[in-house]
Design a protein around this motif. Structure first.
Motif, short mmCIF file in Angstrom:
data_model
loop_
_atom_site.label_atom_id
_atom_site.label_comp_id
_atom_site.label_asym_id
_atom_site.label_seq_id
_atom_site.Cartn_x
_atom_site.Cartn_y
_atom_site.Cartn_z
N UNK A 24 55.10 29.22 79.13
CA UNK A 24 55.63 27.85 79.08
C UNK A 24 56.51 27.64 77.85
N UNK A 25 56.15 28.25 76.73
CA UNK A 25 56.96 28.14 75.52
C UNK A 25 58.33 28.77 75.74
N UNK A 26 58.35 29.96 76.32
CA UNK A 26 59.62 30.64 76.59
C UNK A 26 60.47 29.80 77.53
N UNK A 27 59.88 29.30 78.60
CA UNK A 27 60.65 28.56 79.60
C UNK A 27 61.15 27.22 79.07
N UNK A 28 60.34 26.51 78.28
CA UNK A 28 60.81 25.22 77.77
C UNK A 28 61.98 25.43 76.81
N UNK A 29 61.90 26.45 75.97
CA UNK A 29 63.00 26.71 75.04
C UNK A 29 64.26 27.13 75.80
N UNK A 30 64.10 27.99 76.79
CA UNK A 30 65.25 28.44 77.58
C UNK A 30 65.89 27.28 78.33
N UNK A 31 65.09 26.43 78.95
CA UNK A 31 65.64 25.29 79.69
C UNK A 31 66.42 24.37 78.76
N UNK A 32 65.86 24.07 77.61
CA UNK A 32 66.55 23.19 76.68
C UNK A 32 67.83 23.81 76.15
N UNK A 33 67.80 25.10 75.84
CA UNK A 33 68.99 25.76 75.32
C UNK A 33 70.06 25.91 76.41
N UNK A 34 69.66 25.96 77.66
CA UNK A 34 70.62 26.00 78.77
C UNK A 34 71.21 24.62 79.05
N UNK A 52 60.20 16.36 76.85
CA UNK A 52 60.82 17.66 77.07
C UNK A 52 59.79 18.69 77.52
N UNK A 53 58.61 18.64 76.92
CA UNK A 53 57.53 19.55 77.32
C UNK A 53 57.11 19.27 78.76
N UNK A 54 56.89 18.01 79.09
CA UNK A 54 56.46 17.63 80.45
C UNK A 54 57.50 18.05 81.49
N UNK A 55 58.78 17.83 81.20
CA UNK A 55 59.82 18.18 82.15
C UNK A 55 59.94 19.69 82.31
N UNK A 56 59.78 20.43 81.24
CA UNK A 56 59.81 21.89 81.33
C UNK A 56 58.66 22.41 82.17
#
Length: 178
Positions: A24-34, A52-56
């Motif tokens: 989840x940490x990897x995906x939330x960071x990737x989604x935000x950076x994208x 941001x965490x909830x949406x990720x």
């Protein structure tokens, strides 16, 4: 529970929490950076971190589906699932349901139709016991990155695969200039 069952539950809690929170940490960071504008919004306003965490978690859940055994017969749109049947509940499908979410395939930390009780953590007796810890870890990681490295860039996005259980994720690569 006997001692063996207690030890198994503790082991399961530690193992499950480590994998799911890491993914989840990897995906939330990737989604935000994208979605650079949303990353920059989080960097400017730490109050956006929980959203941001909830949406990720909604868009790219670490657990794609869970298996359950029907305790009693269940009628699903005219199809009878007999008691004792193994069924798979798709977390991914539930969190992209157009009846529950406006524009469900879009990543939007400003979403106003976010679930009060996030489905990624399950329901009832199967609700994740580590939910509060997972949310706290995800929020702290995001807040620290946004505060300390707002210039973070995504060089190689991760790939996440699988449609059942905890989804494996490849390594991603990021960079930044001080």
């Amino acid at each position: 529970m006997n001692l063996e069952e207690i030890l198994f539950q503790i082991f399961l809690l530690i193992a499950a929490a480590t994998d799911t929170t890491r993914i989840s940490t990897v995906m939330q960071d990737a989604l935000l950076l994208q979605h650079r504008a949303q990353w920059e919004a989080v960097c400017r306003d730490p109050a956006l971190v929980p959203a941001a965490v909830a949406e990720s978690l909604r868009l790219e859940p670490s657990a794609a589906a869970v298996a359950r055994i029907a305790a009693e017969p269940i009628d699903i749109d005219g199809t009878l699932v007999p008691a004792g049947s193994l069924i798979t509940l798709s977390t991914m499908s539930a969190m992209r349901d157009e009846r529950a979410f406006t524009n469900p395939d879009a990543f939007d930390i400003g979403r106003t139709d976010q679930m009060r009780m996030h489905a990624v953590f399950g329901y009832g007796v199967h609700r994740c016991i580590g939910e509060a810890l997972a949310r706290a870890e995800l929020e702290e990681v995001l807040a620290a990155l946004a505060a300390r490295i707002p210039q973070l860039q995504l060089d190689v996005p991760p790939t996440i695969s699988g449609h059942f259980g905890v989804r494996p994720v490849s390594a991603m690569r990021v960079s930044w200039k001080p």
